[in-house]
Scaffold this motif. Sequence first.
Motif, PDB file in Angstrom:
ATOM      1  N   MET A  13      47.502  93.421  33.469  1.00 30.57           N
ATOM      2  CA  MET A  13      47.658  93.676  34.900  1.00 30.57           C
ATOM      3  C   MET A  13      46.422  93.181  35.646  1.00 30.57           C
ATOM      4  N   LYS A  14      46.678  92.681  36.835  1.00 28.09           N
ATOM      5  CA  LYS A  14      45.581  92.149  37.645  1.00 28.09           C
ATOM      6  C   LYS A  14      45.007  93.256  38.524  1.00 28.09           C
ATOM      7  N   LEU A  15      43.704  93.513  38.404  1.00 24.58           N
ATOM      8  CA  LEU A  15      43.073  94.581  39.189  1.00 24.58           C
ATOM      9  C   LEU A  15      42.103  93.991  40.201  1.00 24.58           C
ATOM     10  N   GLN A  53      39.034  89.821  41.385  1.00 24.29           N
ATOM     11  CA  GLN A  53      40.215  90.159  40.589  1.00 24.29           C
ATOM     12  C   GLN A  53      39.845  90.059  39.107  1.00 24.29           C
ATOM     13  N   THR A  95      45.803  99.549  41.178  1.00 22.87           N
ATOM     14  CA  THR A  95      45.344  98.169  41.066  1.00 22.87           C
ATOM     15  C   THR A  95      44.019  97.969  41.800  1.00 22.87           C
ATOM     16  N   GLU A  96      43.564  98.997  42.548  1.00 21.54           N
ATOM     17  CA  GLU A  96      42.283  98.849  43.232  1.00 21.54           C
ATOM     18  C   GLU A  96      41.267  99.837  42.679  1.00 21.54           C
TER      19      GLU A  96
END
Lengths: 77, 361
Positions: A1-3, A21, A66-67
């Motif tokens: 997953m992209k954070l 990212q 995701t943040e």
Amino acid sequence: MKLTIKYFGLLAEITKCNEEQIEFSGNLIVELLDTIFLKYPTLKEKDFQIAQNQILATKETEVLATEIALLPPFAGG
Amino acid sequence: MDRYNRHIILSEIGQEGQNKISNAKVLVVGAGGLGCPVLQYLTAAGVGTIGIIDFDIVSISNLQRQVLFGISFLGQNKALAAKQRLQDLNNTIKINAYPEKLTHKNALTFFKNYDIIVDGTDNFATRYLINDASVIINKTLVYGGIYKFEGQVSVFNYQNGPSYRCLFPTPPKEGAIPNCSEIGVLGVLPGIIGSMQANEVLKIILGLGNVLSGKLLCFNALTTQTTTLIVNKSENEINKILSNRDSFQETKEEFGCNFSPPEISIEKAFQKSNVQFVDVREHHELPKIEALNPTQIPLSEFENNLDKIDLEKEKIIFCQVGIRSKTSVSILQKHNINNSYSVKEGALEIVAYMKQLQKQY
């Protein structure tokens, strides 16, 4: 997953960016920190708190948002 | 009253709200970058009783951001200088200036006379001290912190809310996070953050809007972005503070510079030999005491002239009344220069004592 990782104060000086990212495949905040420390070894020495989606988290918290924000205390006044 | 007309005509405030402001008592710890705008707006707003604690003196490098001061205040204690400026801004309120250092010993005594405490300090030792004292004595704490181009604001211990330790449980290692004097700060930043603190104070007094409790607002002056993080209360951290309640006043100050600097009477000072006298008054201040051949280093330039201090001798430091000399000894201690004493009395008393000595012989 992209954070999306946000850095504040002197942490942003070490990473030379306010946010970036990062691709992450683990489960816990502590694993995410290991990934970040691999990229910026000097961050390991610094004092900071971690928030995910604006809520303070601990190292054992599961990464669900995701943040992620890394926040040091500020001495100045 | 005409003075507060623009408050009173706001239906959300009115005369009733203005009366609440007049009855409020707010203590501001630190009259520096954050303290100046906080004090300025609270004074203008008519907060009835304002306390100012600061042991430090005004130096030229403060003027870039500490907007209450001007060149006529150089070398003066910040709490006293701020009071003088603020009393001119509003002579209808009570201002208490405390030209001293906040310690574990005196904090609870100061805090108990006020409703709201404002943190405008520049070091972690004092920030944790303020937080713990606020928890113990159950006072709301309006916090602000700055770093170069970034600031943080929050309200702690508000209606059973979280404290600073719920956010950052323990102080960082000494020297790990530099402060403004070491690393620099954009002058307008404390103006913005301090104004936000003043805004929180007024909202708390008036019971208006949403108080920034349980939240930490982070502001970046370069990107003009704000991020608000949620801070949850940690009962464990609060209980740890409360369990130290009984021994709080006996707690040793964490950093060397917080110890009370050694003082000496004129009489004892004159009994010593092989000493260096240091006059830390500004160049224009009189009377000069040439007979002692003092090294002259005004306090406003003190920290940049430590090479003039003779490490081989005991240092006897004096000023006009004995406050700046104490600060100078603290500065020396901070730089690990010991064997220094602050003369309890001032220059006039020294001159009088020397005249008396001459008469005797």
